[in-house]
Enzyme design. Structure first.
Site, PDB file in Angstrom:
ATOM      1  N   ARG A  73       0.835  -1.216   0.000  1.00  0.00           N
ATOM      2  CA  ARG A  73       0.000   0.000   0.000  1.00  0.00           C
ATOM      3  C   ARG A  73       0.868   1.264   0.000  1.00  0.00           C
ATOM      4  O   ARG A  73       0.541   2.259  -0.650  1.00  0.00           O
ATOM      5  CB  ARG A  73      -0.957  -0.015   1.198  1.00  0.00           C
ATOM      6  CG  ARG A  73      -2.003  -1.131   1.080  1.00  0.00           C
ATOM      7  CD  ARG A  73      -3.055  -1.029   2.156  1.00  0.00           C
ATOM      8  NE  ARG A  73      -3.800   0.200   2.061  1.00  0.00           N
ATOM      9  CZ  ARG A  73      -4.285   0.867   3.104  1.00  0.00           C
ATOM     10  NH1 ARG A  73      -4.127   0.412   4.326  1.00  0.00           N
ATOM     11  NH2 ARG A  73      -4.958   1.977   2.939  1.00  0.00           N
ATOM     12  N   VAL A 106      -5.287   7.979   4.594  1.00  0.00           N
ATOM     13  CA  VAL A 106      -3.970   7.918   5.228  1.00  0.00           C
ATOM     14  C   VAL A 106      -2.873   8.171   4.199  1.00  0.00           C
ATOM     15  O   VAL A 106      -1.705   7.967   4.470  1.00  0.00           O
ATOM     16  CB  VAL A 106      -3.777   6.531   5.905  1.00  0.00           C
ATOM     17  CG1 VAL A 106      -4.786   6.332   7.030  1.00  0.00           C
ATOM     18  CG2 VAL A 106      -3.889   5.377   4.891  1.00  0.00           C
ATOM     19  N   HIS A 122      -7.330   9.277  10.627  1.00  0.00           N
ATOM     20  CA  HIS A 122      -6.860   7.887  10.704  1.00  0.00           C
ATOM     21  C   HIS A 122      -5.351   7.758  10.536  1.00  0.00           C
ATOM     22  O   HIS A 122      -4.848   6.693  10.215  1.00  0.00           O
ATOM     23  CB  HIS A 122      -7.593   7.028   9.660  1.00  0.00           C
ATOM     24  CG  HIS A 122      -9.058   6.877   9.953  1.00  0.00           C
ATOM     25  ND1 HIS A 122      -9.965   6.399   9.036  1.00  0.00           N
ATOM     26  CD2 HIS A 122      -9.776   7.134  11.075  1.00  0.00           C
ATOM     27  CE1 HIS A 122     -11.183   6.384   9.591  1.00  0.00           C
ATOM     28  NE2 HIS A 122     -11.090   6.829  10.807  1.00  0.00           N
ATOM     29  N   CYS A 151      11.457  -1.115  17.376  1.00  0.00           N
ATOM     30  CA  CYS A 151      11.823   0.278  17.638  1.00  0.00           C
ATOM     31  C   CYS A 151      13.261   0.345  18.144  1.00  0.00           C
ATOM     32  O   CYS A 151      13.612  -0.338  19.109  1.00  0.00           O
ATOM     33  CB  CYS A 151      10.866   0.850  18.682  1.00  0.00           C
ATOM     34  SG  CYS A 151      11.271   2.522  19.170  1.00  0.00           S
ATOM     35  N   GLY A 191     -16.775  10.884  -1.069  1.00  0.00           N
ATOM     36  CA  GLY A 191     -16.106   9.594  -1.237  1.00  0.00           C
ATOM     37  C   GLY A 191     -15.968   8.776   0.023  1.00  0.00           C
ATOM     38  O   GLY A 191     -14.972   8.077   0.200  1.00  0.00           O
ATOM     39  N   THR A 192     -16.962   8.859   0.886  1.00  0.00           N
ATOM     40  CA  THR A 192     -16.918   8.003   2.073  1.00  0.00           C
ATOM     41  C   THR A 192     -18.180   7.161   2.149  1.00  0.00           C
ATOM     42  O   THR A 192     -19.269   7.640   1.839  1.00  0.00           O
ATOM     43  CB  THR A 192     -16.695   8.816   3.379  1.00  0.00           C
ATOM     44  OG1 THR A 192     -16.701   7.908   4.483  1.00  0.00           O
ATOM     45  CG2 THR A 192     -17.730   9.890   3.585  1.00  0.00           C
ATOM     46  N   SER A 193     -18.013   5.900   2.565  1.00  0.00           N
ATOM     47  CA  SER A 193     -19.156   4.992   2.621  1.00  0.00           C
ATOM     48  C   SER A 193     -20.015   5.257   3.851  1.00  0.00           C
ATOM     49  O   SER A 193     -21.102   4.705   3.974  1.00  0.00           O
ATOM     50  CB  SER A 193     -18.663   3.553   2.657  1.00  0.00           C
ATOM     51  OG  SER A 193     -17.925   3.351   3.847  1.00  0.00           O
ATOM     52  N   ALA A 235     -15.691  12.216  -7.554  1.00  0.00           N
ATOM     53  CA  ALA A 235     -15.190  13.466  -6.973  1.00  0.00           C
ATOM     54  C   ALA A 235     -14.310  14.249  -7.944  1.00  0.00           C
ATOM     55  O   ALA A 235     -14.346  15.481  -7.965  1.00  0.00           O
ATOM     56  CB  ALA A 235     -14.404  13.138  -5.701  1.00  0.00           C
TER      57      ALA A 235
HETATM   58  P1  NAD Z   1     -14.784   3.071   1.810  1.00  0.00           P
HETATM   59  O1  NAD Z   1     -13.846   2.209   1.078  1.00  0.00           O
HETATM   60  O2  NAD Z   1     -15.617   2.490   2.883  1.00  0.00           O
HETATM   61  O3  NAD Z   1     -15.828   3.772   0.807  1.00  0.00           O
HETATM   62  C1  NAD Z   1     -15.414   4.467  -0.323  1.00  0.00           C
HETATM   63  C2  NAD Z   1     -16.584   5.280  -0.837  1.00  0.00           C
HETATM   64  O4  NAD Z   1     -16.116   6.050  -1.932  1.00  0.00           O
HETATM   65  C3  NAD Z   1     -17.764   4.443  -1.355  1.00  0.00           C
HETATM   66  O5  NAD Z   1     -18.974   4.952  -0.826  1.00  0.00           O
HETATM   67  C4  NAD Z   1     -17.706   4.640  -2.872  1.00  0.00           C
HETATM   68  O6  NAD Z   1     -18.997   4.641  -3.476  1.00  0.00           O
HETATM   69  C5  NAD Z   1     -17.076   6.000  -2.969  1.00  0.00           C
HETATM   70  N1  NAD Z   1     -16.356   6.268  -4.211  1.00  0.00           N
HETATM   71  C6  NAD Z   1     -15.712   5.392  -5.019  1.00  0.00           C
HETATM   72  N2  NAD Z   1     -15.159   6.040  -6.055  1.00  0.00           N
HETATM   73  C7  NAD Z   1     -15.450   7.361  -5.893  1.00  0.00           C
HETATM   74  C8  NAD Z   1     -15.133   8.532  -6.623  1.00  0.00           C
HETATM   75  N3  NAD Z   1     -14.400   8.492  -7.742  1.00  0.00           N
HETATM   76  N4  NAD Z   1     -15.583   9.720  -6.161  1.00  0.00           N
HETATM   77  C9  NAD Z   1     -16.328   9.791  -5.035  1.00  0.00           C
HETATM   78  N5  NAD Z   1     -16.660   8.706  -4.297  1.00  0.00           N
HETATM   79  C10 NAD Z   1     -16.214   7.509  -4.722  1.00  0.00           C
HETATM   80  O7  NAD Z   1     -13.907   4.263   2.336  1.00  0.00           O
HETATM   81  P2  NAD Z   1     -14.020   5.107   3.667  1.00  0.00           P
HETATM   82  O8  NAD Z   1     -15.425   5.573   3.869  1.00  0.00           O
HETATM   83  O9  NAD Z   1     -12.926   6.111   3.569  1.00  0.00           O
HETATM   84  O10 NAD Z   1     -13.674   4.091   4.864  1.00  0.00           O
HETATM   85  C11 NAD Z   1     -12.722   3.090   4.843  1.00  0.00           C
HETATM   86  C12 NAD Z   1     -11.471   3.295   5.697  1.00  0.00           C
HETATM   87  O11 NAD Z   1     -10.402   2.845   4.910  1.00  0.00           O
HETATM   88  C13 NAD Z   1     -11.136   4.695   6.044  1.00  0.00           C
HETATM   89  O12 NAD Z   1     -11.048   4.730   7.389  1.00  0.00           O
HETATM   90  C14 NAD Z   1      -9.766   4.976   5.449  1.00  0.00           C
HETATM   91  O13 NAD Z   1      -8.866   5.317   6.484  1.00  0.00           O
HETATM   92  C15 NAD Z   1      -9.264   3.684   4.934  1.00  0.00           C
HETATM   93  N6  NAD Z   1      -8.724   3.727   3.556  1.00  0.00           N
HETATM   94  C16 NAD Z   1      -7.934   4.764   3.147  1.00  0.00           C
HETATM   95  C17 NAD Z   1      -7.448   4.805   1.868  1.00  0.00           C
HETATM   96  C18 NAD Z   1      -6.597   5.966   1.455  1.00  0.00           C
HETATM   97  O14 NAD Z   1      -5.947   6.589   2.299  1.00  0.00           O
HETATM   98  N7  NAD Z   1      -6.593   6.336   0.167  1.00  0.00           N
HETATM   99  C19 NAD Z   1      -7.737   3.778   0.970  1.00  0.00           C
HETATM  100  C20 NAD Z   1      -8.533   2.705   1.417  1.00  0.00           C
HETATM  101  C21 NAD Z   1      -9.026   2.708   2.716  1.00  0.00           C
END
Ligand code: NAD
Length: 255
Positions: A73, A106, A122, A151, A191-193, A235
């Protein structure tokens, strides 16, 4: 000319807002090539559930597996670039009197896009800390195979500085985020579920305190029912177009 039509109430509220708060989740980084947790993981990791890898139990029982997953990752994050959604939020910060960006991500892409006021709920995957004392560590010796690195200061196991499933959020970040949503006029939920608490409670607190809530997500979520406006768009398309529609005179040509 934007290809999208936005409700005039939304554009008016954005332009008149004193404090805009944005909550982002993994969806905003999907267009940068970082998969969300709800999407199936790809390649080697497709058969693992992230909830089982991002946990204190997994680190204790299968440290090598957890470290390999985070190495994969981290590599994705290192190679990713901020997309037009991240860039539009950095530009939005300059348009409004007060702005707070709360992210569950993150990956640090908001900061790389130029956002200044970022509350990381997070943590950040690129930082490494020790499990016992949170010593911030930049260098460590490679451990024997099958073990987690340790560490150099206190000898406890090292881990990425992220919140694992089931762990509490950093208190200061949560406090800052909770205070921000209470004074927001407009809150964008991007972009959050809405499945991971306590972050998922923030839009509801904003709404209770009078904010106009906008959801930007191609799919419905449990938060959709409290939104005043829903933009069912990715987004990276919605945010630059929204900015251009609200401030046609100021938005840079290229986001
Ligand atoms: P999630 O994976 O639960 O949900 C992602 C959401 O984004 C979904 O509702 C989906 O429909 C939507 N989505 C997908 N593509 C999109 C786009 N192009 N534009 C807008 N929306 C879009 O993610 P979450 O709600 O962030 O929760 C999961 C946890 O996983 C978080 O706590 C996060 O810390 C972590 N996470 C972080 C990353 C990162 O830092 N990039 C990646 C994966 C997971």
């Amino acid at each position: 000319m934007s290809e999208f039509e936005f409700p005039s109430d939304l554009l008016h509220r954005l332009r008149e807002a004193h404090h805009v708060v944005v909550l982002t989740g993994a969806g905003i980084s999907a267009e940068s090539g970082i998969p969300t947790f709800r999407e199936a993981q790809t390649g080697l990791w497709a058969r693992y559930d992230p909830q089982e890898l991002a946990s204190p139990q997994a680190l204790a029982h299968h440290p090598e597996l957890v470290w390999q997953w985070y190495a994969w990752r981290r590599d994705l994050v290192r190679r990713a670039q901020p997309n037009p959604g991240h860039l539009a939020l950095a530009a939005l910060e300059k348009m409004v009197p007060r702005f707070t960006l709360i992210t569950q991500n993150v990956d640090g892409l908001h900061q790389r896009a130029g956002s200044q006021e970022v509350v990381e709920l997070h943590g950040n995957i690129m930082r490494t800390v020790c499990a016992a004392n949170r010593h911030l560590v930049t260098e460590w010796a490679s451990p024997p195979e099958g073990e987690a690195p340790r560490c150099p200061i206190c000898g406890s196991v090292l881990r990425p500085d992220v919140v694992f499933f089931g762990e509490p959020l950093p208190p200061q970040a949560l406090q800052t985020a909770t205070a921000a949503v209470q004074t927001a006029d407009v809150m964008l939920v991007v972009g959050t579920s809405g499945a991971v608490y306590p972050a998922a409670a923030l839009p509801e607190i904003a709404k209770t305190h009078g904010a106009y809530v906008v959801e930007i997500n191609p799919l419905p979520t449990p938060l959709s029912s409290l939104a005043d406006v829903i933009l069912r768009l990715p987004a990276g398309k919605a945010l630059p177009a929204l900015l251009a529609a609200a401030w046609p005179e100021h938005t840079p040509e290229r986001l």
